[in-house]
Design a protein around this motif. Structure first.
Motif, mmCIF file in Angstrom:
data_model
loop_
_atom_site.group_PDB
_atom_site.id
_atom_site.type_symbol
_atom_site.label_atom_id
_atom_site.label_comp_id
_atom_site.label_asym_id
_atom_site.label_seq_id
_atom_site.Cartn_x
_atom_site.Cartn_y
_atom_site.Cartn_z
ATOM 1 N N ASN A 40 0.843 -1.186 0.000
ATOM 2 C CA ASN A 40 0.000 0.000 0.000
ATOM 3 C C ASN A 40 0.878 1.235 0.000
ATOM 4 O O ASN A 40 2.028 1.196 0.439
ATOM 5 C CB ASN A 40 -0.900 0.024 1.240
ATOM 6 C CG ASN A 40 -1.947 -1.054 1.191
ATOM 7 O OD1 ASN A 40 -2.455 -1.374 0.133
ATOM 8 N ND2 ASN A 40 -2.258 -1.619 2.328
ATOM 9 N N ARG A 41 0.319 2.343 -0.453
ATOM 10 C CA ARG A 41 1.045 3.608 -0.442
ATOM 11 C C ARG A 41 0.805 4.311 0.879
ATOM 12 O O ARG A 41 -0.319 4.375 1.352
ATOM 13 C CB ARG A 41 0.576 4.508 -1.576
ATOM 14 C CG ARG A 41 0.947 3.976 -2.918
ATOM 15 C CD ARG A 41 0.492 4.900 -3.992
ATOM 16 N NE ARG A 41 0.784 4.322 -5.290
ATOM 17 C CZ ARG A 41 0.674 4.969 -6.406
ATOM 18 N NH1 ARG A 41 0.260 6.218 -6.422
ATOM 19 N NH2 ARG A 41 0.968 4.385 -7.542
ATOM 20 N N LEU A 42 1.868 4.837 1.447
ATOM 21 C CA LEU A 42 1.779 5.594 2.687
ATOM 22 C C LEU A 42 2.127 7.036 2.343
ATOM 23 O O LEU A 42 3.283 7.444 2.416
ATOM 24 C CB LEU A 42 2.742 5.011 3.728
ATOM 25 C CG LEU A 42 2.605 5.484 5.159
ATOM 26 C CD1 LEU A 42 1.213 5.211 5.687
ATOM 27 C CD2 LEU A 42 3.614 4.796 6.040
ATOM 28 N N ILE A 43 1.098 7.798 1.943
ATOM 29 C CA ILE A 43 1.338 9.158 1.455
ATOM 30 C C ILE A 43 0.501 10.205 2.171
ATOM 31 O O ILE A 43 0.644 11.394 1.892
ATOM 32 C CB ILE A 43 1.087 9.240 -0.065
ATOM 33 C CG1 ILE A 43 -0.308 8.756 -0.419
ATOM 34 C CG2 ILE A 43 2.139 8.460 -0.832
ATOM 35 C CD1 ILE A 43 -0.686 8.934 -1.862
ATOM 36 N N GLU A 44 -0.361 9.784 3.095
ATOM 37 C CA GLU A 44 -1.171 10.730 3.855
ATOM 38 C C GLU A 44 -0.479 11.054 5.169
ATOM 39 O O GLU A 44 0.015 10.145 5.850
ATOM 40 C CB GLU A 44 -2.560 10.149 4.138
ATOM 41 C CG GLU A 44 -3.398 9.940 2.911
ATOM 42 C CD GLU A 44 -3.760 11.247 2.226
ATOM 43 O OE1 GLU A 44 -3.982 12.251 2.923
ATOM 44 O OE2 GLU A 44 -3.782 11.257 0.990
ATOM 45 N N PRO A 45 -0.417 12.329 5.551
ATOM 46 C CA PRO A 45 0.278 12.699 6.792
ATOM 47 C C PRO A 45 -0.269 12.003 8.042
ATOM 48 O O PRO A 45 0.507 11.552 8.880
ATOM 49 C CB PRO A 45 0.071 14.209 6.880
ATOM 50 C CG PRO A 45 -0.168 14.648 5.482
ATOM 51 C CD PRO A 45 -0.870 13.513 4.818
ATOM 52 N N SER A 46 -1.582 11.886 8.157
ATOM 53 C CA SER A 46 -2.157 11.286 9.368
ATOM 54 C C SER A 46 -1.788 9.807 9.490
ATOM 55 O O SER A 46 -1.441 9.343 10.583
ATOM 56 C CB SER A 46 -3.665 11.459 9.380
ATOM 57 O OG SER A 46 -4.240 10.850 8.240
ATOM 58 N N LEU A 80 7.876 11.577 5.027
ATOM 59 C CA LEU A 80 8.453 10.878 6.179
ATOM 60 C C LEU A 80 9.513 11.732 6.857
ATOM 61 O O LEU A 80 9.549 11.828 8.088
ATOM 62 C CB LEU A 80 9.038 9.527 5.760
ATOM 63 C CG LEU A 80 9.725 8.746 6.880
ATOM 64 C CD1 LEU A 80 8.745 8.413 7.993
ATOM 65 C CD2 LEU A 80 10.377 7.500 6.331
ATOM 66 N N ASN A 81 10.379 12.366 6.076
ATOM 67 C CA ASN A 81 11.401 13.236 6.662
ATOM 68 C C ASN A 81 10.774 14.390 7.423
ATOM 69 O O ASN A 81 11.240 14.761 8.502
ATOM 70 C CB ASN A 81 12.346 13.759 5.587
ATOM 71 C CG ASN A 81 13.294 12.689 5.103
ATOM 72 O OD1 ASN A 81 13.632 11.767 5.836
ATOM 73 N ND2 ASN A 81 13.719 12.801 3.856
ATOM 74 N N ALA A 82 9.708 14.968 6.897
ATOM 75 C CA ALA A 82 9.022 16.065 7.590
ATOM 76 C C ALA A 82 8.401 15.569 8.897
ATOM 77 O O ALA A 82 8.513 16.234 9.932
ATOM 78 C CB ALA A 82 7.958 16.676 6.689
ATOM 79 N N VAL A 83 7.770 14.402 8.860
ATOM 80 C CA VAL A 83 7.160 13.844 10.068
ATOM 81 C C VAL A 83 8.229 13.543 11.116
ATOM 82 O O VAL A 83 8.068 13.875 12.298
ATOM 83 C CB VAL A 83 6.342 12.578 9.728
ATOM 84 C CG1 VAL A 83 5.967 11.795 10.978
ATOM 85 C CG2 VAL A 83 5.104 12.942 8.930
#
Length: 114
Positions: A40-46, A80-83
């Motif tokens: 799956n794609r993990l592209i949502e911030p939440s 991911l880097n931003a999170v």
């Protein structure tokens, strides 16, 4: 394509689909995922934040979060880097607050006088 079990040009044609257990009998081979490797794609911030928190609570080090997530998901590396940057800031601020609270215990006389 000829159907299963028919004779084509004097040669018997048969097809058989092998299951994973029949295909690989070596115990040292990596098990095949049931979904054929589709991630799956993990592209949502939440959802990214939720997965990072899950890994942190499981004891995964901050520098191992990206490799662990990439095993399960296609990840937006910039997100991911931003999170991770925000979470590091929050963690360091929390540590500073705890250190400050330990250094300056509340004075009970001040509260009683107020």
């Amino acid at each position: 394509m000829p159907p299963i079990g028919r004779f084509v040009g004097g040669i018997s044609v048969q097809r058989r689909v092998l299951s994973v257990s029949e295909f690989s009998t070596d115990e040292n081979t990596m098990p095949q995922p049931a979904d054929n490797g589709i991630k799956n794609r993990l592209i949502e911030p939440s959802t990214m934040i939720a997965e990072v928190k899950r890994l942190l609570t499981a004891g995964v080090a901050m520098d191992q979060i990206a490799p662990e997530l990439s095993k399960q998901f296609y990840i937006d590396i910039d997100l991911l880097n931003a999170v991770l940057r925000v979470m590091r800031k929050k963690m360091s601020a929390r540590k500073q607050d705890q250190a400050k609270a330990e250094q300056d215990p509340p004075n009970l006389d001040d509260k009683a006088a107020a």
